[in-house]
Design a protein around this motif. Sequence first.
Motif, PDB file in Angstrom:
ATOM      1  N   THR A 124       0.857  -1.186   0.000  1.00 51.41           N
ATOM      2  CA  THR A 124       0.000   0.000   0.000  1.00 51.41           C
ATOM      3  C   THR A 124       0.893   1.236   0.000  1.00 51.41           C
ATOM      4  O   THR A 124       1.942   1.258   0.642  1.00 51.41           O
ATOM      5  CB  THR A 124      -0.919   0.045   1.226  1.00 51.41           C
ATOM      6  OG1 THR A 124      -0.127   0.067   2.421  1.00 51.41           O
ATOM      7  CG2 THR A 124      -1.851  -1.156   1.259  1.00 51.41           C
ATOM      8  N   VAL A 125       0.466   2.260  -0.726  1.00 54.62           N
ATOM      9  CA  VAL A 125       1.183   3.538  -0.781  1.00 54.62           C
ATOM     10  C   VAL A 125       0.164   4.650  -0.570  1.00 54.62           C
ATOM     11  O   VAL A 125      -0.899   4.639  -1.204  1.00 54.62           O
ATOM     12  CB  VAL A 125       1.904   3.737  -2.131  1.00 54.62           C
ATOM     13  CG1 VAL A 125       2.592   5.095  -2.185  1.00 54.62           C
ATOM     14  CG2 VAL A 125       2.913   2.624  -2.365  1.00 54.62           C
ATOM     15  N   PRO A 126       0.454   5.619   0.293  1.00 59.83           N
ATOM     16  CA  PRO A 126      -0.501   6.714   0.527  1.00 59.83           C
ATOM     17  C   PRO A 126      -0.774   7.514  -0.751  1.00 59.83           C
ATOM     18  O   PRO A 126      -0.022   7.466  -1.725  1.00 59.83           O
ATOM     19  CB  PRO A 126       0.206   7.591   1.576  1.00 59.83           C
ATOM     20  CG  PRO A 126       1.234   6.705   2.190  1.00 59.83           C
ATOM     21  CD  PRO A 126       1.653   5.741   1.117  1.00 59.83           C
ATOM     22  N   GLU A 127      -1.854   8.266  -0.729  1.00 53.01           N
ATOM     23  CA  GLU A 127      -2.150   9.166  -1.841  1.00 53.01           C
ATOM     24  C   GLU A 127      -1.067  10.240  -1.937  1.00 53.01           C
ATOM     25  O   GLU A 127      -0.470  10.628  -0.932  1.00 53.01           O
ATOM     26  CB  GLU A 127      -3.516   9.823  -1.641  1.00 53.01           C
ATOM     27  CG  GLU A 127      -4.683   8.860  -1.746  1.00 53.01           C
ATOM     28  CD  GLU A 127      -4.780   8.215  -3.127  1.00 53.01           C
ATOM     29  OE1 GLU A 127      -4.590   8.945  -4.129  1.00 53.01           O
ATOM     30  OE2 GLU A 127      -5.033   7.004  -3.202  1.00 53.01           O
ATOM     31  N   ASP A 128      -0.823  10.718  -3.151  1.00 54.83           N
ATOM     32  CA  ASP A 128       0.190  11.752  -3.343  1.00 54.83           C
ATOM     33  C   ASP A 128      -0.189  13.022  -2.593  1.00 54.83           C
ATOM     34  O   ASP A 128      -1.300  13.548  -2.787  1.00 54.83           O
ATOM     35  CB  ASP A 128       0.329  12.087  -4.838  1.00 54.83           C
ATOM     36  CG  ASP A 128       0.945  10.950  -5.631  1.00 54.83           C
ATOM     37  OD1 ASP A 128       1.482  10.019  -5.018  1.00 54.83           O
ATOM     38  OD2 ASP A 128       0.888  11.015  -6.881  1.00 54.83           O
ATOM     39  N   PRO A 129       0.696  13.548  -1.750  1.00 56.00           N
ATOM     40  CA  PRO A 129       0.414  14.822  -1.081  1.00 56.00           C
ATOM     41  C   PRO A 129       0.343  15.941  -2.115  1.00 56.00           C
ATOM     42  O   PRO A 129       1.001  15.891  -3.161  1.00 56.00           O
ATOM     43  CB  PRO A 129       1.617  15.010  -0.152  1.00 56.00           C
ATOM     44  CG  PRO A 129       2.234  13.650  -0.015  1.00 56.00           C
ATOM     45  CD  PRO A 129       1.972  12.964  -1.326  1.00 56.00           C
TER      46      PRO A 129
END
Length: 276
Positions: A124-129
């Motif tokens: 999982t990778v967070p949404e792009d800031p």
Amino acid sequence: MPDLATGPLDADTRAAVVRLAGRIEAEDGAPPLSDQTLTHLGSDDVQHVTARSAGTVAGYAQRGDEGAEIAAEPSAVDDLLDAVLAPGLLIWSHGRRSRLVAALEKRDLQRARELHQLRRPLDTVPEDPPLADRIEVRAFRPGADHAAWLAVNAAAFASHPEQGSWTEADLQARIDEPWFDAAGFLLAERDGELLGYHWTKVHPDGVGEVYVLGIAPAAQGLGLGKALLIRGLRHLSDRGCPDVLLYVDGDNPAAIGLYERAGFTSYDLDVQWRVS
């Protein structure tokens, strides 16, 4: 006792050193030679010491102005240390299982620097800031971006022992490596001015790496570190990397905090030792 020789390495010896380093990495769990050392195997600007046993390369040491690295079979470690150690010299052991640690501790060398390896899975990778006003992220352009990148890299790592002193030759040597991928070398700029970058790497085993993440001093406070980090992680995830690693100095709590908040945890430790 192995036979030692100093002087430039021919192509066959360079290839033998690379194979030796690969075997040691498989046995000790970490590469014994850094990328910088590997790119200097053919350089005349460093000292090369080769240890041979029965005609086979059993060890190699490279010494620069202040630092040294060694890749060696256990039988050659002490002889190579004797050949390169001098007062004030700095020498690396890579990984907690490095065969050099016991030999360096026996000689009463002092720990001068700790480089932590952190890792996290990429399932999982967070949404792009979001990016600050007018900032855009694009891929590195070999040739066209060299001067701007070298200037920002030098400013971002002005106090860094190795990274901040990169030259055009150092950059080109990495670009010439088989692993180089311009699409994974992300630059953040505003109105044509380079503000920061995240250079990623994919290892032969598929593990990704935050190779270098740098922000220009004038761009601090814009949230670029997190923004570029996450975008680079997403690139590595899209490339199919199951995990990602990075290296960070133990005396850089701000960077460690950034990476821990992004899900990285401790994995291994490199130590730089100083000869008294």
